[in-house]
Design a protein around this motif. Sequence first.
Motif, PDB file in Angstrom:
ATOM      1  N   ASP A  56       0.816  -1.211   0.000  1.00 37.09           N
ATOM      2  CA  ASP A  56       0.000   0.000   0.000  1.00 37.09           C
ATOM      3  C   ASP A  56       0.852   1.264   0.000  1.00 37.09           C
ATOM      4  N   ALA A  57       1.943   1.245   0.763  1.00 33.23           N
ATOM      5  CA  ALA A  57       2.839   2.417   0.791  1.00 33.23           C
ATOM      6  C   ALA A  57       3.479   2.622  -0.576  1.00 33.23           C
ATOM      7  N   ALA A  58       3.878   1.527  -1.209  1.00 36.43           N
ATOM      8  CA  ALA A  58       4.492   1.607  -2.536  1.00 36.43           C
ATOM      9  C   ALA A  58       3.499   2.129  -3.570  1.00 36.43           C
ATOM     10  N   CYS A  59       2.268   1.674  -3.479  1.00 33.45           N
ATOM     11  CA  CYS A  59       1.252   2.108  -4.443  1.00 33.45           C
ATOM     12  C   CYS A  59       0.912   3.584  -4.271  1.00 33.45           C
ATOM     13  N   ARG A  60       0.918   4.056  -3.037  1.00 34.90           N
ATOM     14  CA  ARG A  60       0.705   5.501  -2.822  1.00 34.90           C
ATOM     15  C   ARG A  60       1.884   6.296  -3.377  1.00 34.90           C
ATOM     16  N   LYS A  61       3.082   5.807  -3.105  1.00 37.38           N
ATOM     17  CA  LYS A  61       4.283   6.518  -3.537  1.00 37.38           C
ATOM     18  C   LYS A  61       4.413   6.554  -5.064  1.00 37.38           C
ATOM     19  N   PHE A  62       4.171   5.429  -5.701  1.00 39.98           N
ATOM     20  CA  PHE A  62       4.395   5.317  -7.140  1.00 39.98           C
ATOM     21  C   PHE A  62       3.105   5.374  -7.954  1.00 39.98           C
ATOM     22  N   GLU A  63       2.029   5.786  -7.274  1.00 40.03           N
ATOM     23  CA  GLU A  63       0.727   6.003  -7.929  1.00 40.03           C
ATOM     24  C   GLU A  63       0.262   4.755  -8.679  1.00 40.03           C
ATOM     25  N   ARG A  64       0.135   3.666  -7.938  1.00 38.84           N
ATOM     26  CA  ARG A  64      -0.340   2.403  -8.486  1.00 38.84           C
ATOM     27  C   ARG A  64      -1.680   2.036  -7.848  1.00 38.84           C
ATOM     28  N   ASN A  65      -2.372   1.106  -8.469  1.00 45.20           N
ATOM     29  CA  ASN A  65      -3.622   0.582  -7.942  1.00 45.20           C
ATOM     30  C   ASN A  65      -3.317  -0.640  -7.085  1.00 45.20           C
ATOM     31  N   ALA A  66      -3.490  -0.523  -5.768  1.00 46.14           N
ATOM     32  CA  ALA A  66      -3.131  -1.598  -4.853  1.00 46.14           C
ATOM     33  C   ALA A  66      -3.964  -2.858  -5.077  1.00 46.14           C
ATOM     34  N   ARG A  67      -5.092  -2.737  -5.762  1.00 47.24           N
ATOM     35  CA  ARG A  67      -5.934  -3.901  -6.019  1.00 47.24           C
ATOM     36  C   ARG A  67      -5.472  -4.705  -7.225  1.00 47.24           C
ATOM     37  N   SER A  68      -4.569  -4.125  -8.003  1.00 44.93           N
ATOM     38  CA  SER A  68      -4.069  -4.820  -9.184  1.00 44.93           C
ATOM     39  C   SER A  68      -3.110  -5.933  -8.773  1.00 44.93           C
ATOM     40  N   LEU A  69      -3.229  -7.079  -9.421  1.00 40.43           N
ATOM     41  CA  LEU A  69      -2.356  -8.208  -9.114  1.00 40.43           C
ATOM     42  C   LEU A  69      -0.923  -7.977  -9.578  1.00 40.43           C
ATOM     43  N   SER A  70      -0.717  -6.928 -10.389  1.00 38.65           N
ATOM     44  CA  SER A  70       0.635  -6.587 -10.850  1.00 38.65           C
ATOM     45  C   SER A  70       0.995  -5.161 -10.441  1.00 38.65           C
ATOM     46  N   CYS A  71       0.515  -4.754  -9.265  1.00 42.39           N
ATOM     47  CA  CYS A  71       0.655  -3.358  -8.841  1.00 42.39           C
ATOM     48  C   CYS A  71       2.100  -2.915  -8.624  1.00 42.39           C
ATOM     49  N   LEU A  72       3.028  -3.856  -8.441  1.00 40.54           N
ATOM     50  CA  LEU A  72       4.430  -3.489  -8.220  1.00 40.54           C
ATOM     51  C   LEU A  72       5.290  -3.717  -9.464  1.00 40.54           C
ATOM     52  N   SER A  73       4.637  -3.937 -10.595  1.00 39.32           N
ATOM     53  CA  SER A  73       5.358  -4.205 -11.837  1.00 39.32           C
ATOM     54  C   SER A  73       6.329  -3.076 -12.167  1.00 39.32           C
ATOM     55  N   GLY A  74       7.560  -3.463 -12.512  1.00 36.91           N
ATOM     56  CA  GLY A  74       8.571  -2.487 -12.903  1.00 36.91           C
ATOM     57  C   GLY A  74       9.372  -1.920 -11.758  1.00 36.91           C
ATOM     58  N   LEU A  75       8.976  -2.198 -10.521  1.00 39.93           N
ATOM     59  CA  LEU A  75       9.700  -1.675  -9.364  1.00 39.93           C
ATOM     60  C   LEU A  75      10.787  -2.661  -8.935  1.00 39.93           C
ATOM     61  N   ILE A 223      10.843  10.250   7.641  1.00 36.68           N
ATOM     62  CA  ILE A 223       9.718   9.341   7.839  1.00 36.68           C
ATOM     63  C   ILE A 223       8.437  10.015   7.373  1.00 36.68           C
ATOM     64  N   THR A 224       7.751   9.378   6.431  1.00 41.60           N
ATOM     65  CA  THR A 224       6.500   9.924   5.890  1.00 41.60           C
ATOM     66  C   THR A 224       5.272   9.182   6.385  1.00 41.60           C
ATOM     67  N   GLU A 225       5.468   7.958   6.835  1.00 39.62           N
ATOM     68  CA  GLU A 225       4.379   7.158   7.388  1.00 39.62           C
ATOM     69  C   GLU A 225       4.941   6.314   8.519  1.00 39.62           C
ATOM     70  N   GLN A 226       4.125   6.067   9.533  1.00 37.54           N
ATOM     71  CA  GLN A 226       4.543   5.167  10.602  1.00 37.54           C
ATOM     72  C   GLN A 226       3.311   4.535  11.241  1.00 37.54           C
ATOM     73  N   ALA A 227       3.511   3.334  11.765  1.00 38.94           N
ATOM     74  CA  ALA A 227       2.380   2.618  12.357  1.00 38.94           C
ATOM     75  C   ALA A 227       2.892   1.587  13.345  1.00 38.94           C
ATOM     76  N   GLY A 228       2.084   1.334  14.357  1.00 38.03           N
ATOM     77  CA  GLY A 228       2.381   0.264  15.282  1.00 38.03           C
ATOM     78  C   GLY A 228       1.784  -1.035  14.777  1.00 38.03           C
ATOM     79  N   VAL A 229       2.295  -2.141  15.279  1.00 39.13           N
ATOM     80  CA  VAL A 229       1.782  -3.465  14.940  1.00 39.13           C
ATOM     81  C   VAL A 229       1.479  -4.170  16.256  1.00 39.13           C
ATOM     82  N   VAL A 230       0.207  -4.509  16.473  1.00 37.48           N
ATOM     83  CA  VAL A 230      -0.188  -5.087  17.756  1.00 37.48           C
ATOM     84  C   VAL A 230      -0.841  -6.450  17.560  1.00 37.48           C
TER      85      VAL A 230
END
Length: 255
Positions: A56-75, A223-230
């Motif tokens: 999701d972070a990559a898709c926001r950064k590189f303007e991709r559709n996170a629902r696409s099965l090839s959303c990280l293509s070319g990265l 840091i542009t985004e941060q989150a805890g994991v519980v």
Amino acid sequence: MAMQQNSAAGLSGKGSTVDPAEVAKFSKLSDEWWDPKGKMAPLHKINPLRLAYIRDAACRKFERNARSLSCLSGLRILDIGCGAGLLCEPLTRLGAQVIGIDPSATNIAAAKLHADKGHLSIDYRCTTVEQMDHRERFDIVLAMEVIEHVTDVGAFLARCAAMVKPGGMMVVSTLNRNWKSFALAIVGAEYVLRWLPRGTHQWDKFVTPDELAQHLAANKLTITEQAGVVYNPLADRWSISSDMDVNYMVVAEGV
């Protein structure tokens, strides 16, 4: 993170942040990486959450559709301390060109074997980030559950940051250092619940969010985004939270 004793001698030379003791510790688990009910079960449970956060972070950064099965293509993605490829494989399936590195020869062998079984093309290398070609650059650099195991956090993050392309991003996950993380990540996870072998973590090596931010800022990453994991014991499920007291993840980008 996974490492191996035999490879430590050759990979922990001058300038390396690899800790030979950590290499030996994680080597013992190398045969169990892909067993979701084995000693790596906690990592299998948290892995879908880590993957979704990175995607999701990559898709926001590189303007991709996170629902696409090839959303990280070319990265091009570098996974540091990749173990047996638990993140490398799903990232590859999403279209990314993945390079997974680890100083453990046995873990890299396990990763290659599992990728071959799945007919996945992943560039696995038994090496350290310090020993990589300094000219290599990546759209995304991952350091997931790694920095709490290195000998010099500042030096390690400096080398990681240098691998990020202009306009790229880095994702880090680690453990905070406070009384709560000692109680849950050390006493709870290793001694009470026995999720992890005793001695897996050293509390004094945990890194606070402020310390991490300072190290990244020193290398021109913000840091542009941060989150805890519980963890919810009743649901037996990990989730994203605003609580960064124990496990947390951050996304950092160039200043």
